[in-house]
Scaffold this motif. Sequence first.
Motif, PDB file in Angstrom:
ATOM      1  N   ALA A 198       0.829  -1.204   0.000  1.00 21.27           N
ATOM      2  CA  ALA A 198       0.000   0.000   0.000  1.00 21.27           C
ATOM      3  C   ALA A 198       0.867   1.258   0.000  1.00 21.27           C
ATOM      4  CB  ALA A 198      -0.941  -0.007   1.206  1.00 21.27           C
ATOM      5  N   ALA A 199       1.925   1.248   0.807  1.00 23.49           N
ATOM      6  CA  ALA A 199       2.824   2.413   0.859  1.00 23.49           C
ATOM      7  C   ALA A 199       3.478   2.649  -0.490  1.00 23.49           C
ATOM      8  CB  ALA A 199       3.886   2.211   1.940  1.00 23.49           C
ATOM      9  N   PHE A 200       3.957   1.585  -1.110  1.00 25.48           N
ATOM     10  CA  PHE A 200       4.585   1.720  -2.426  1.00 25.48           C
ATOM     11  C   PHE A 200       3.606   2.327  -3.431  1.00 25.48           C
ATOM     12  CE2 PHE A 200       5.547   0.102  -6.671  1.00 25.48           C
ATOM     13  CZ  PHE A 200       6.839   0.551  -6.822  1.00 25.48           C
ATOM     14  N   LEU A 201       2.368   1.839  -3.434  1.00 29.23           N
ATOM     15  CA  LEU A 201       1.383   2.340  -4.397  1.00 29.23           C
ATOM     16  C   LEU A 201       0.976   3.783  -4.108  1.00 29.23           C
ATOM     17  CD1 LEU A 201      -0.836  -0.850  -4.712  1.00 29.23           C
ATOM     18  CD2 LEU A 201       0.613   0.151  -6.500  1.00 29.23           C
ATOM     19  N   GLU A 202       0.719   4.099  -2.834  1.00 28.01           N
ATOM     20  CA  GLU A 202       0.264   5.470  -2.554  1.00 28.01           C
ATOM     21  C   GLU A 202       1.388   6.484  -2.698  1.00 28.01           C
ATOM     22  OE1 GLU A 202      -2.324   8.275   0.381  1.00 28.01           O
ATOM     23  OE2 GLU A 202      -1.343   6.539   1.278  1.00 28.01           O
ATOM     24  N   ILE A 203       2.534   6.188  -2.127  1.00 25.79           N
ATOM     25  CA  ILE A 203       3.644   7.137  -2.230  1.00 25.79           C
ATOM     26  C   ILE A 203       4.119   7.233  -3.675  1.00 25.79           C
ATOM     27  CG2 ILE A 203       5.996   7.645  -1.469  1.00 25.79           C
ATOM     28  CD1 ILE A 203       5.170   6.069   1.168  1.00 25.79           C
ATOM     29  N   GLY A 204       4.217   6.084  -4.327  1.00 25.77           N
ATOM     30  CA  GLY A 204       4.609   6.094  -5.741  1.00 25.77           C
ATOM     31  C   GLY A 204       3.609   6.825  -6.613  1.00 25.77           C
ATOM     32  N   GLY A 205       2.322   6.619  -6.335  1.00 24.40           N
ATOM     33  CA  GLY A 205       1.285   7.319  -7.102  1.00 24.40           C
ATOM     34  C   GLY A 205       1.342   8.821  -6.898  1.00 24.40           C
ATOM     35  N   ALA A 206       1.500   9.235  -5.655  1.00 23.94           N
ATOM     36  CA  ALA A 206       1.607  10.667  -5.373  1.00 23.94           C
ATOM     37  C   ALA A 206       2.856  11.255  -6.026  1.00 23.94           C
ATOM     38  CB  ALA A 206       1.626  10.905  -3.865  1.00 23.94           C
ATOM     39  N   TRP A 207       3.963  10.491  -5.998  1.00 22.50           N
ATOM     40  CA  TRP A 207       5.196  10.958  -6.628  1.00 22.50           C
ATOM     41  C   TRP A 207       5.020  11.106  -8.136  1.00 22.50           C
ATOM     42  CZ3 TRP A 207       8.771   8.824 -10.089  1.00 22.50           C
ATOM     43  CH2 TRP A 207       9.996   9.475 -10.173  1.00 22.50           C
ATOM     44  N   LEU A 208       4.324  10.151  -8.754  1.00 19.51           N
ATOM     45  CA  LEU A 208       4.078  10.245 -10.199  1.00 19.51           C
ATOM     46  C   LEU A 208       3.238  11.472 -10.548  1.00 19.51           C
ATOM     47  CD1 LEU A 208       3.422   6.485 -10.983  1.00 19.51           C
ATOM     48  CD2 LEU A 208       5.289   7.877 -11.923  1.00 19.51           C
ATOM     49  N   VAL A 209       2.208  11.748  -9.750  1.00 18.74           N
ATOM     50  CA  VAL A 209       1.398  12.956  -9.982  1.00 18.74           C
ATOM     51  C   VAL A 209       2.281  14.191  -9.806  1.00 18.74           C
ATOM     52  CG1 VAL A 209      -0.539  14.338  -9.130  1.00 18.74           C
ATOM     53  CG2 VAL A 209      -0.794  11.857  -9.374  1.00 18.74           C
ATOM     54  N   TRP A 210       3.082  14.206  -8.775  1.00 19.49           N
ATOM     55  CA  TRP A 210       4.006  15.325  -8.524  1.00 19.49           C
ATOM     56  C   TRP A 210       4.920  15.537  -9.732  1.00 19.49           C
ATOM     57  CZ3 TRP A 210       4.975  18.436  -4.110  1.00 19.49           C
ATOM     58  CH2 TRP A 210       6.156  19.162  -4.133  1.00 19.49           C
ATOM     59  N   GLN A 211       5.494  14.447 -10.217  1.00 19.84           N
ATOM     60  CA  GLN A 211       6.392  14.538 -11.369  1.00 19.84           C
ATOM     61  C   GLN A 211       5.642  15.053 -12.604  1.00 19.84           C
ATOM     62  OE1 GLN A 211       9.876  13.868 -11.463  1.00 19.84           O
ATOM     63  NE2 GLN A 211       9.463  14.013  -9.281  1.00 19.84           N
ATOM     64  N   GLY A 212       4.446  14.560 -12.816  1.00 17.05           N
ATOM     65  CA  GLY A 212       3.665  14.973 -13.977  1.00 17.05           C
ATOM     66  C   GLY A 212       3.308  16.440 -13.957  1.00 17.05           C
ATOM     67  N   VAL A 213       2.940  16.950 -12.774  1.00 14.78           N
ATOM     68  CA  VAL A 213       2.482  18.336 -12.667  1.00 14.78           C
ATOM     69  C   VAL A 213       3.635  19.286 -12.341  1.00 14.78           C
ATOM     70  CG1 VAL A 213       0.956  19.901 -11.394  1.00 14.78           C
ATOM     71  CG2 VAL A 213       0.156  17.610 -11.998  1.00 14.78           C
ATOM     72  N   ARG A 214       4.329  19.036 -11.235  1.00 17.71           N
ATOM     73  CA  ARG A 214       5.355  19.976 -10.772  1.00 17.71           C
ATOM     74  C   ARG A 214       6.620  19.949 -11.607  1.00 17.71           C
ATOM     75  NH1 ARG A 214       4.932  22.081  -5.216  1.00 17.71           N
ATOM     76  NH2 ARG A 214       6.941  22.938  -5.807  1.00 17.71           N
ATOM     77  N   GLU A 215       6.948  18.778 -12.140  1.00 20.86           N
ATOM     78  CA  GLU A 215       8.175  18.654 -12.935  1.00 20.86           C
ATOM     79  C   GLU A 215       7.872  18.634 -14.440  1.00 20.86           C
ATOM     80  OE1 GLU A 215      11.066  18.937 -11.413  1.00 20.86           O
ATOM     81  OE2 GLU A 215      10.100  18.936  -9.438  1.00 20.86           O
ATOM     82  N   ARG A 227       6.286  16.627 -16.494  1.00 19.41           N
ATOM     83  CA  ARG A 227       6.543  15.403 -17.261  1.00 19.41           C
ATOM     84  C   ARG A 227       5.326  14.958 -18.060  1.00 19.41           C
ATOM     85  NH1 ARG A 227      11.355  12.088 -15.103  1.00 19.41           N
ATOM     86  NH2 ARG A 227      12.368  13.644 -13.815  1.00 19.41           N
ATOM     87  N   GLY A 228       4.182  15.553 -17.796  1.00 21.14           N
ATOM     88  CA  GLY A 228       3.028  15.291 -18.636  1.00 21.14           C
ATOM     89  C   GLY A 228       1.931  14.456 -17.984  1.00 21.14           C
ATOM     90  N   TRP A 229       0.843  14.374 -18.731  1.00 23.94           N
ATOM     91  CA  TRP A 229      -0.369  13.735 -18.233  1.00 23.94           C
ATOM     92  C   TRP A 229      -0.263  12.218 -18.153  1.00 23.94           C
ATOM     93  CZ3 TRP A 229      -3.423  16.429 -15.450  1.00 23.94           C
ATOM     94  CH2 TRP A 229      -3.479  17.804 -15.635  1.00 23.94           C
ATOM     95  N   VAL A 230       0.644  11.608 -18.888  1.00 21.76           N
ATOM     96  CA  VAL A 230       0.826  10.159 -18.766  1.00 21.76           C
ATOM     97  C   VAL A 230       1.324   9.822 -17.360  1.00 21.76           C
ATOM     98  CG1 VAL A 230       2.162   8.188 -19.603  1.00 21.76           C
ATOM     99  CG2 VAL A 230       1.191   9.816 -21.229  1.00 21.76           C
ATOM    100  N   TRP A 231       2.230  10.625 -16.844  1.00 19.21           N
ATOM    101  CA  TRP A 231       2.719  10.415 -15.479  1.00 19.21           C
ATOM    102  C   TRP A 231       1.594  10.612 -14.466  1.00 19.21           C
ATOM    103  CZ3 TRP A 231       8.036   9.943 -13.661  1.00 19.21           C
ATOM    104  CH2 TRP A 231       8.936   9.707 -14.690  1.00 19.21           C
ATOM    105  N   VAL A 232       0.807  11.654 -14.679  1.00 18.80           N
ATOM    106  CA  VAL A 232      -0.327  11.919 -13.787  1.00 18.80           C
ATOM    107  C   VAL A 232      -1.300  10.746 -13.828  1.00 18.80           C
ATOM    108  CG1 VAL A 232      -2.308  13.422 -13.349  1.00 18.80           C
ATOM    109  CG2 VAL A 232      -0.087  14.424 -13.966  1.00 18.80           C
ATOM    110  N   GLY A 233      -1.619  10.271 -15.024  1.00 19.13           N
ATOM    111  CA  GLY A 233      -2.544   9.140 -15.163  1.00 19.13           C
ATOM    112  C   GLY A 233      -2.029   7.889 -14.482  1.00 19.13           C
ATOM    113  N   ALA A 234      -0.739   7.606 -14.629  1.00 18.26           N
ATOM    114  CA  ALA A 234      -0.143   6.450 -13.952  1.00 18.26           C
ATOM    115  C   ALA A 234      -0.235   6.612 -12.434  1.00 18.26           C
ATOM    116  CB  ALA A 234       1.306   6.267 -14.384  1.00 18.26           C
ATOM    117  N   GLY A 235      -0.038   7.831 -11.973  1.00 12.54           N
ATOM    118  CA  GLY A 235      -0.160   8.104 -10.541  1.00 12.54           C
ATOM    119  C   GLY A 235      -1.570   7.879 -10.036  1.00 12.54           C
ATOM    120  N   VAL A 236      -2.546   8.326 -10.787  1.00 12.48           N
ATOM    121  CA  VAL A 236      -3.945   8.138 -10.400  1.00 12.48           C
ATOM    122  C   VAL A 236      -4.280   6.644 -10.324  1.00 12.48           C
ATOM    123  CG1 VAL A 236      -6.325   8.474 -11.177  1.00 12.48           C
ATOM    124  CG2 VAL A 236      -4.714  10.393 -11.198  1.00 12.48           C
ATOM    125  N   LEU A 237      -3.797   5.867 -11.276  1.00 13.09           N
ATOM    126  CA  LEU A 237      -4.025   4.414 -11.255  1.00 13.09           C
ATOM    127  C   LEU A 237      -3.373   3.781 -10.020  1.00 13.09           C
ATOM    128  CD1 LEU A 237      -3.561   3.513 -15.026  1.00 13.09           C
ATOM    129  CD2 LEU A 237      -5.706   3.550 -13.716  1.00 13.09           C
TER     130      LEU A 237
END
Length: 111
Positions: free
Chosen positions: A13-30, A32-42
Amino acid sequence: MTVTRSILLFGVAAFLEIGGAWLVWQGVREHRGWVWVGAGVLALGAYGFVATLQPDANFGRILAAYGGVFVAGSLVWGMVVDGFRPDRWDVTGALVCLAGVALLMYAPRSA
């Protein structure tokens, strides 16, 4: 076996939630695009599912205990992925949180 299963589920659960939040962060703040955000949401959605597999039936207890796992896991994620160096107060705080997790989830209770 139940405690071992519970700890493993907290890890997934920690890997999925922290990893998902990190992917959204990367997509928006860095940027990297909506594919990263989408992967984070999943990944965040998968975290929600994994949490339901905990052997304890009390949502509030599971989510409260997971909060402590999230605190410690976030520091570890930052160290491994982003090169974050926690100070002694970060480590102490994470250990206090994990002690809380142990009390919430694994302390003996009367039936």
